[in-house]
Enzyme design. Structure first.
Site, mmCIF file in Angstrom:
data_model
loop_
_atom_site.group_PDB
_atom_site.id
_atom_site.type_symbol
_atom_site.label_atom_id
_atom_site.label_comp_id
_atom_site.label_asym_id
_atom_site.label_seq_id
_atom_site.Cartn_x
_atom_site.Cartn_y
_atom_site.Cartn_z
ATOM 1 N N LEU A 1 0.241 -3.015 -6.281
ATOM 2 C CA LEU A 1 1.462 -3.232 -5.898
ATOM 3 C C LEU A 1 1.907 -2.357 -4.758
ATOM 4 O O LEU A 1 2.985 -2.836 -3.909
ATOM 5 C CB LEU A 1 2.428 -3.035 -7.054
ATOM 6 C CG LEU A 1 4.064 -3.424 -6.957
ATOM 7 C CD1 LEU A 1 4.215 -4.975 -6.670
ATOM 8 C CD2 LEU A 1 4.673 -3.193 -8.429
ATOM 9 N N VAL B 1 0.988 -3.605 -1.223
ATOM 10 C CA VAL B 1 1.667 -4.902 -1.097
ATOM 11 C C VAL B 1 3.207 -4.340 -0.667
ATOM 12 O O VAL B 1 3.867 -4.817 0.343
ATOM 13 C CB VAL B 1 1.802 -5.859 -2.247
ATOM 14 C CG1 VAL B 1 2.784 -7.086 -2.050
ATOM 15 C CG2 VAL B 1 0.372 -6.484 -2.489
ATOM 16 N N HIS B 2 3.607 -3.377 -1.407
ATOM 17 C CA HIS B 2 5.044 -2.768 -1.240
ATOM 18 C C HIS B 2 5.128 -2.266 0.215
ATOM 19 O O HIS B 2 6.002 -2.529 0.983
ATOM 20 C CB HIS B 2 5.564 -1.760 -2.117
ATOM 21 C CG HIS B 2 6.742 -1.139 -1.768
ATOM 22 N ND1 HIS B 2 8.065 -1.811 -1.771
ATOM 23 C CD2 HIS B 2 6.986 0.097 -1.380
ATOM 24 C CE1 HIS B 2 8.776 -0.834 -1.398
ATOM 25 N NE2 HIS B 2 8.398 0.205 -1.179
ATOM 26 N N SER B 3 4.018 -1.441 0.770
ATOM 27 C CA SER B 3 4.007 -1.072 2.012
ATOM 28 C C SER B 3 4.119 -2.098 3.168
ATOM 29 O O SER B 3 4.866 -1.812 3.944
ATOM 30 C CB SER B 3 2.499 -0.062 2.124
ATOM 31 O OG SER B 3 1.525 -0.567 2.166
#
Length: 105
Positions: free
Chosen positions: A73, A76-78
């Site tokens: 996660l 993906v967040h980055s």
């Protein structure tokens, strides 16, 4: 996830956030007709995005060399943070240009 991957991901998040903050500061400066500061902040935003891209490129290079990374996660967040910052920076440039045009009239 390795320490090197985590550092690259955190670099993506940090530099993307800096870019977005600088772009927002550029808009705020343009609202006050301080276009010199606005342009400086846009330049700083572009520089932060370059640093974020370097972190991203490092991750992509490692993967292309066969060093697979577990998608988390945080990873993906980055990427989400980077894409949002790029879009925000592009829009900030347009907003500053509009303020500049209105000030010139």
């Amino acid at each position: 996830m390795t320490q090197e991957q985590l550092e690259a991901i955190m670099g993506l998040i940090m530099n993307s956030g800096n870019a977005k903050s600088n772009a927002m500061e550029a808009i705020q400066a343009a609202k006050k007709n301080d276009f010199e500061l606005a342009r400086t902040k846009l330049t700083e935003a572009d520089e932060a995005l370059v640093e974020a891209h370097h972190a991203q490129t490092g991750l992509l290079t490692k993967e292309a060399q066969g060093d697979q990374m577990t998608v988390t996660l945080l990873a993906v967040h980055s990427q989400d943070h980077l894409m949002t910052s790029i879009t925000f920076n592009d829009l900030a440039k347009e907003v500053v240009d509009i303020y500049q045009r209105l000030a010139d009239e």
